[in-house]
Design an enzyme around this catalytic site. Structure first.
Site, PDB file in Angstrom:
ATOM      1  N   SER A   1       0.837  -1.187   0.000  1.00  0.00           N
ATOM      2  CA  SER A   1       0.000   0.000   0.000  1.00  0.00           C
ATOM      3  C   SER A   1       0.882   1.251   0.000  1.00  0.00           C
ATOM      4  O   SER A   1       1.670   1.446  -0.921  1.00  0.00           O
ATOM      5  CB  SER A   1      -0.961  -0.045   1.194  1.00  0.00           C
TER       6      SER A   1
ATOM      7  N   ASP B   1      -9.649  -3.843  -5.554  1.00  0.00           N
ATOM      8  CA  ASP B   1      -8.974  -2.688  -4.952  1.00  0.00           C
ATOM      9  C   ASP B   1      -9.137  -1.452  -5.837  1.00  0.00           C
ATOM     10  O   ASP B   1      -8.967  -1.533  -7.060  1.00  0.00           O
ATOM     11  CB  ASP B   1      -7.497  -3.024  -4.775  1.00  0.00           C
TER      12      ASP B   1
ATOM     13  N   HIS C   1      -7.920  -4.800  -1.348  1.00  0.00           N
ATOM     14  CA  HIS C   1      -6.747  -4.177  -0.740  1.00  0.00           C
ATOM     15  C   HIS C   1      -6.347  -4.937   0.536  1.00  0.00           C
ATOM     16  O   HIS C   1      -7.213  -5.406   1.280  1.00  0.00           O
ATOM     17  CB  HIS C   1      -7.088  -2.723  -0.407  1.00  0.00           C
TER      18      HIS C   1
END
Length: 323
Positions: free
Chosen positions: A143, A240, A270
């Site tokens: 991320s 995501d 995610h």
């Protein structure tokens, strides 16, 4: 930075620290020589880092993997990646450095990036004392950490004392110029939603103009500016909202002549490497491990031949923990 923003960030950090991955590895499966904590001097104060030392039978200098955790540049701690760092250190015989970089909004862009790069330079400067090989370093993250990792790899190009041989970019935010409202998911309520993304962006970019800096938004870098970037493992997830920019960055890296091992995981959102589905998380970690092994071995592999293919199905045991 304003008081309300800082308060929200602190509350989010307190919540994040209590979170545990649903997909983690049993530490007993990956014994190490030691795990210790070091404070590394940087311009932003001492940076805390966890060092994972393998039981390496060789006297040769160890390759190094610098891991950068997720959390939207605002929250997250290196301990969230603990079991994965143990696996990589054990299976690859490398030193894993799991960094606790400075967070926004107290330390907005480019503080976390520049500090992470300073840590990389410190590692190279201490190579003899640490017993590591500064010419065999990989960087990676999840991320926000994936964004920082590719920024660090960018800054390291042409460095005289170190070489980044691989970068791992795991469902990263790579374009801050696009309105989060336009980052779509097939799900009605994806894990990373528009509101949370907007909050992260506002904390990280104290000046909205910074969104156009390729070190903040790597997708904006011209193709020619990406030439010489290290070979890349880039992971995205079907549900995501960051999937499209990840896939676009992979394509731009390929256009720049960078070997890219890209995998989009269907049925995943995610943070799936930490939250599951379990089979997909395991496959992703195997993909990361295999890519790093090739990079550290010094062999040039045609990574594009594996693009969008499944990683080898090696079996490792995992524990299930509730979040």
């Amino acid at each position: 930075m304003n008081a309300m923003q800082t308060l929200k960030a602190k509350l989010l950090r307190a919540f994040a620290k209590r979170m545990k991955g649903k997909f983690t590895y049993d530490a007993a499966q990956y014994p190490l020589r030691a795990v210790d904590e070091k404070l590394i001097p940087t311009a932003w104060g001492p940076a805390r880092a966890l060092f994972y030392w393998p039981n390496s039978p060789s006297s040769e200098p160890l390759p190094v993997y610098l891991n950068l955790h997720g959390g939207g540049f605002v929250a997250g701690v290196p301990e969230h990646d603990d079991s994965y760092c143990r696996r990589l250190a054990h299976n690859l015989g490398c030193l894993v450095v799991n960094l606790d970089y400075v967070l926004a909004p107290e330390h907005p862009f480019p503080a976390g990036l520049r500090q992470s790069f300073e840590v990389l330079e410190w590692l190279a400067g201490q190579a003899t004392a640490l017993g590591i090989d500064p010419q065999r370093i990989a960087v990676g993250g999840h991320s926000a950490g994936g964004n920082l990792a590719t920024g660090v790899a960018n800054l390291a190009r042409g460095h005289q004392r170190l070489r980044v041989v691989h970068q791992v970019i795991d469902y990263a935010a790579l374009n801050f110029t696009q309105d989060p409202e336009l980052k779509l998911s097939p799900l009605d309520k994806p894990l990373l939603g528009t509101g949370l993304m907007r909050f992260f962006n506002s904390c990280y970019l104290s000046d909205p103009a910074h969104a156009h800096d390729p070190l903040a938004s790597p997708l904006l870098a011209p193709v020619e500016a990406l030439q010489g970037m290290p070979a890349t493992t880039l992971i995205t997830a079907e549900y995501d909202i960051l999937r499209a920019e990840g896939q676009a960055y992979a394509e731009k890296l390929r256009q720049a002549g960078v070997p890219v091992n890209e995998k989009m995981f269907p049925g995943c959102d995610h943070m799936f490497t930490h939250l599951g589905p379990d089979a997909s998380a395991q496959e992703a970690w195997q993909l990361i491990e295999d890519s790093l092994r090739e990079a550290f071995s010094g062999h040039c592999v045609k990574l594009d031949t594996f693009a969008n293919a499944s990683a080898p199905g090696h079996v490792h045991h995992a524990n299930q923990q509730g979040s």
